[in-house]
Design a protein around this motif. Structure first.
Motif, PDB file in Angstrom:
ATOM      1  N   TYR A  84       0.865  -1.209  -0.150  1.00  0.00           N
ATOM      2  CA  TYR A  84       0.062  -0.022  -0.025  1.00  0.00           C
ATOM      3  C   TYR A  84       0.957   1.212   0.108  1.00  0.00           C
ATOM      4  O   TYR A  84       0.202   2.314   0.009  1.00  0.00           O
ATOM      5  N   LYS A  85       2.273   1.247   0.175  1.00  0.00           N
ATOM      6  CA  LYS A  85       2.894   2.344  -0.139  1.00  0.00           C
ATOM      7  C   LYS A  85       2.611   2.919  -1.480  1.00  0.00           C
ATOM      8  O   LYS A  85       3.027   4.188  -1.732  1.00  0.00           O
ATOM      9  N   ASN A  86       2.359   2.160  -2.608  1.00  0.00           N
ATOM     10  CA  ASN A  86       1.596   2.424  -3.934  1.00  0.00           C
ATOM     11  C   ASN A  86       0.415   3.237  -3.624  1.00  0.00           C
ATOM     12  O   ASN A  86      -0.525   2.265  -3.383  1.00  0.00           O
ATOM     13  N   LYS A  87       0.444   4.638  -3.696  1.00  0.00           N
ATOM     14  CA  LYS A  87      -0.735   5.416  -3.419  1.00  0.00           C
ATOM     15  C   LYS A  87      -1.948   4.952  -4.295  1.00  0.00           C
ATOM     16  O   LYS A  87      -2.991   5.180  -3.979  1.00  0.00           O
ATOM     17  N   ALA A  88      -1.561   4.507  -5.593  1.00  0.00           N
ATOM     18  CA  ALA A  88      -2.508   4.248  -6.598  1.00  0.00           C
ATOM     19  C   ALA A  88      -3.457   3.213  -6.111  1.00  0.00           C
ATOM     20  O   ALA A  88      -4.556   3.179  -6.371  1.00  0.00           O
ATOM     21  N   LEU A  89      -2.741   2.271  -5.257  1.00  0.00           N
ATOM     22  CA  LEU A  89      -3.618   0.998  -4.766  1.00  0.00           C
ATOM     23  C   LEU A  89      -4.874   1.513  -3.744  1.00  0.00           C
ATOM     24  O   LEU A  89      -5.827   1.030  -3.716  1.00  0.00           O
ATOM     25  N   ILE A  90      -4.702   2.812  -3.290  1.00  0.00           N
ATOM     26  CA  ILE A  90      -5.801   3.240  -2.202  1.00  0.00           C
ATOM     27  C   ILE A  90      -6.642   4.165  -3.093  1.00  0.00           C
ATOM     28  O   ILE A  90      -7.948   4.159  -3.054  1.00  0.00           O
ATOM     29  N   ALA A  91      -6.021   4.830  -4.068  1.00  0.00           N
ATOM     30  CA  ALA A  91      -6.938   5.646  -5.001  1.00  0.00           C
ATOM     31  C   ALA A  91      -7.885   4.983  -5.905  1.00  0.00           C
ATOM     32  O   ALA A  91      -8.856   5.532  -6.615  1.00  0.00           O
ATOM     33  N   THR A  92      -7.445   4.062  -6.325  1.00  0.00           N
ATOM     34  CA  THR A  92      -7.870   3.177  -7.623  1.00  0.00           C
ATOM     35  C   THR A  92      -9.517   2.848  -7.323  1.00  0.00           C
ATOM     36  O   THR A  92      -9.760   2.397  -6.378  1.00  0.00           O
ATOM     37  N   ALA A  93     -10.364   3.197  -8.457  1.00  0.00           N
ATOM     38  CA  ALA A  93     -11.584   2.640  -8.475  1.00  0.00           C
ATOM     39  C   ALA A  93     -11.881   1.498  -9.395  1.00  0.00           C
ATOM     40  O   ALA A  93     -13.103   1.229  -9.475  1.00  0.00           O
ATOM     41  N   THR A  94     -10.899   1.248  -9.858  1.00  0.00           N
ATOM     42  CA  THR A  94     -10.956  -0.080 -10.851  1.00  0.00           C
ATOM     43  C   THR A  94      -9.902  -1.014 -10.500  1.00  0.00           C
ATOM     44  O   THR A  94     -10.488  -1.897  -9.446  1.00  0.00           O
ATOM     45  N   GLY A  95      -8.938  -1.339 -10.919  1.00  0.00           N
ATOM     46  CA  GLY A  95      -8.018  -2.562 -10.478  1.00  0.00           C
ATOM     47  C   GLY A  95      -7.036  -2.164  -9.401  1.00  0.00           C
ATOM     48  O   GLY A  95      -6.725  -1.049  -8.999  1.00  0.00           O
ATOM     49  N   GLY A  96      -6.482  -3.126  -8.559  1.00  0.00           N
ATOM     50  CA  GLY A  96      -5.595  -3.287  -7.338  1.00  0.00           C
ATOM     51  C   GLY A  96      -5.293  -4.195  -7.096  1.00  0.00           C
ATOM     52  O   GLY A  96      -4.994  -5.225  -7.601  1.00  0.00           O
ATOM     53  N   THR A  97      -5.542  -4.508  -5.798  1.00  0.00           N
ATOM     54  CA  THR A  97      -5.267  -5.525  -4.720  1.00  0.00           C
ATOM     55  C   THR A  97      -3.962  -5.865  -4.271  1.00  0.00           C
ATOM     56  O   THR A  97      -2.821  -5.566  -5.014  1.00  0.00           O
ATOM     57  N   PRO A  98      -3.713  -5.879  -2.851  1.00  0.00           N
ATOM     58  CA  PRO A  98      -2.430  -6.019  -2.421  1.00  0.00           C
ATOM     59  C   PRO A  98      -1.786  -7.683  -2.952  1.00  0.00           C
ATOM     60  O   PRO A  98      -0.489  -7.893  -2.621  1.00  0.00           O
ATOM     61  N   TYR A  99      -2.538  -8.466  -3.276  1.00  0.00           N
ATOM     62  CA  TYR A  99      -2.058  -9.787  -3.766  1.00  0.00           C
ATOM     63  C   TYR A  99      -1.386  -9.719  -5.034  1.00  0.00           C
ATOM     64  O   TYR A  99      -0.442 -10.349  -5.407  1.00  0.00           O
ATOM     65  N   GLY A 100      -1.704  -8.575  -5.889  1.00  0.00           N
ATOM     66  CA  GLY A 100      -1.030  -8.375  -7.115  1.00  0.00           C
ATOM     67  C   GLY A 100      -2.112  -7.549  -7.911  1.00  0.00           C
ATOM     68  O   GLY A 100      -3.191  -7.287  -7.693  1.00  0.00           O
ATOM     69  N   VAL A 101      -1.405  -6.794  -9.089  1.00  0.00           N
ATOM     70  CA  VAL A 101      -2.245  -5.760  -9.863  1.00  0.00           C
ATOM     71  C   VAL A 101      -3.321  -6.616 -10.702  1.00  0.00           C
ATOM     72  O   VAL A 101      -3.405  -7.720 -11.040  1.00  0.00           O
ATOM     73  N   THR A 102      -4.391  -5.580 -10.560  1.00  0.00           N
ATOM     74  CA  THR A 102      -5.588  -6.186 -11.348  1.00  0.00           C
ATOM     75  C   THR A 102      -6.150  -5.202 -12.266  1.00  0.00           C
ATOM     76  O   THR A 102      -5.964  -4.040 -12.208  1.00  0.00           O
ATOM     77  N   HIS A 103      -7.263  -5.595 -13.234  1.00  0.00           N
ATOM     78  CA  HIS A 103      -7.763  -4.734 -14.211  1.00  0.00           C
ATOM     79  C   HIS A 103      -9.329  -4.928 -14.033  1.00  0.00           C
ATOM     80  O   HIS A 103      -9.449  -6.138 -14.255  1.00  0.00           O
ATOM     81  N   PHE A 104      -9.838  -3.930 -14.198  1.00  0.00           N
ATOM     82  CA  PHE A 104     -11.512  -4.031 -14.301  1.00  0.00           C
ATOM     83  C   PHE A 104     -11.787  -3.753 -15.705  1.00  0.00           C
ATOM     84  O   PHE A 104     -11.889  -2.673 -16.196  1.00  0.00           O
ATOM     85  N   ALA A 105     -12.227  -4.707 -16.384  1.00  0.00           N
ATOM     86  CA  ALA A 105     -12.816  -4.470 -17.767  1.00  0.00           C
ATOM     87  C   ALA A 105     -14.198  -4.304 -17.875  1.00  0.00           C
ATOM     88  O   ALA A 105     -14.780  -5.527 -17.515  1.00  0.00           O
ATOM     89  N   PRO A 106     -14.984  -3.251 -18.035  1.00  0.00           N
ATOM     90  CA  PRO A 106     -16.390  -3.025 -17.626  1.00  0.00           C
ATOM     91  C   PRO A 106     -17.006  -3.935 -18.808  1.00  0.00           C
ATOM     92  O   PRO A 106     -18.434  -4.245 -18.789  1.00  0.00           O
ATOM     93  N   HIS A 107     -16.377  -4.411 -19.983  1.00  0.00           N
ATOM     94  CA  HIS A 107     -17.116  -5.267 -20.915  1.00  0.00           C
ATOM     95  C   HIS A 107     -15.885  -6.109 -21.700  1.00  0.00           C
ATOM     96  O   HIS A 107     -14.667  -5.571 -21.601  1.00  0.00           O
ATOM     97  N   THR A 108     -16.286  -6.962 -22.204  1.00  0.00           N
ATOM     98  CA  THR A 108     -15.378  -7.968 -22.845  1.00  0.00           C
ATOM     99  C   THR A 108     -14.036  -7.475 -23.772  1.00  0.00           C
ATOM    100  O   THR A 108     -13.193  -7.671 -23.646  1.00  0.00           O
ATOM    101  N   GLN A 109     -14.827  -6.478 -24.579  1.00  0.00           N
ATOM    102  CA  GLN A 109     -13.603  -5.895 -25.587  1.00  0.00           C
ATOM    103  C   GLN A 109     -12.919  -4.777 -25.047  1.00  0.00           C
ATOM    104  O   GLN A 109     -12.204  -4.089 -25.740  1.00  0.00           O
ATOM    105  N   TYR A 110     -13.038  -4.270 -23.609  1.00  0.00           N
ATOM    106  CA  TYR A 110     -12.389  -3.284 -23.276  1.00  0.00           C
ATOM    107  C   TYR A 110     -11.141  -3.624 -22.754  1.00  0.00           C
ATOM    108  O   TYR A 110     -11.094  -4.430 -21.862  1.00  0.00           O
ATOM    109  N   THR A 111     -10.213  -3.161 -23.437  1.00  0.00           N
ATOM    110  CA  THR A 111      -8.661  -3.178 -22.962  1.00  0.00           C
ATOM    111  C   THR A 111      -8.022  -2.126 -22.410  1.00  0.00           C
ATOM    112  O   THR A 111      -6.851  -2.315 -22.097  1.00  0.00           O
ATOM    113  N   GLY A 112      -8.482  -1.016 -22.399  1.00  0.00           N
ATOM    114  CA  GLY A 112      -7.994   0.247 -21.902  1.00  0.00           C
ATOM    115  C   GLY A 112      -7.791   0.233 -20.313  1.00  0.00           C
ATOM    116  O   GLY A 112      -8.717  -0.170 -19.571  1.00  0.00           O
ATOM    117  N   LEU A 113      -6.513   0.298 -19.831  1.00  0.00           N
ATOM    118  CA  LEU A 113      -6.109   0.532 -18.331  1.00  0.00           C
ATOM    119  C   LEU A 113      -6.218   1.948 -17.793  1.00  0.00           C
ATOM    120  O   LEU A 113      -6.013   2.890 -18.611  1.00  0.00           O
TER     121      LEU A 113
END
Length: 199
Positions: A146-175
């Protein structure tokens, strides 16, 4: 200075995990002494056999067992399917028994990354599913602190287990900007740990 071979290996069906792999590699490349290689995994059939051509039409080369055996740090990525890793990732890990018997991955750092198309689609469980075989190999799990401030600020991907991405639909690839920052922080941390542990 000690050089560390960092392997970023992933399976990506729609492109999100591939985009994450690229940014994880960029983060690792920031570290002096890190030699970064990116490899993709081929599709697998229901007979648990590789069905794709031996060379990909585009993108990175396919991962070979020697790539895994010879790495000093491993980042492994998958889309989330029902809270678990995709079949090609499981197939690759299932083939690492000879590496496990030799102990070649013991005491080396590893991290995981994942993408899911729903906010509660199993991001963390997918990373944990990849973590377990690597712990059996004796690898040291490198989460995302959590020293990575983006982990607290993010409203999509995150987690302390490893980085994740939330794709709101299947063809969405933008991070998102936060997801990119976290991918790069994950890669940098993996490379720094690999160099320290190799010494």
């Amino acid at each position: 200075m000690s050089t560390a071979n960092i392997l970023v290996v992933y399976f990506s069906r729609h492109g999100s995990v591939a985009a994450m792999a690229k940014h994880i590699a960029r983060g690792a490349q920031r570290v002096a002494g890190a030699d970064v290689n990116v490899r993709q995994l081929a599709e697998a059939s229901f007979n648990h056999e590789q069905t794709s051509a031996s060379l990909p039409d585009d993108g990175y080369p396919y991962c070979e067992l020697d790539d895994i055996a010879n790495c000093d740090g491993l980042a492994i990525g998958s889309p989330s399917y029902f809270g678990s890793m995709a079949a090609p990732v499981k197939l690759m890990l299932d083939q690492t028994s000879p590496i496990w018997m030799s102990g070649q991955l013991a005491d080396k750092p590893a991290c995981g990354f994942a993408s899911a198309s729903t906010m509660h689609g199993g991001h963390e469980m997918t990373i944990q599913s990849m973590m377990i075989p690597l712990l059996h190999h004796g690898m040291i799990w490198a989460g995302l602190p959590y020293k990575n401030k983006a982990l607290i600020a993010t409203a999509t991907g995150g987690t302390p287990y490893g980085v994740t991405h939330f794709a709101p639909h299947t063809q969405y690839t933008g991070l998102s900007d936060d997801e990119i920052a976290l991918c790069e922080a994950q890669g940098q941390r993996l490379a720094e740990l690999a160099i320290r542990l190799k010494k």
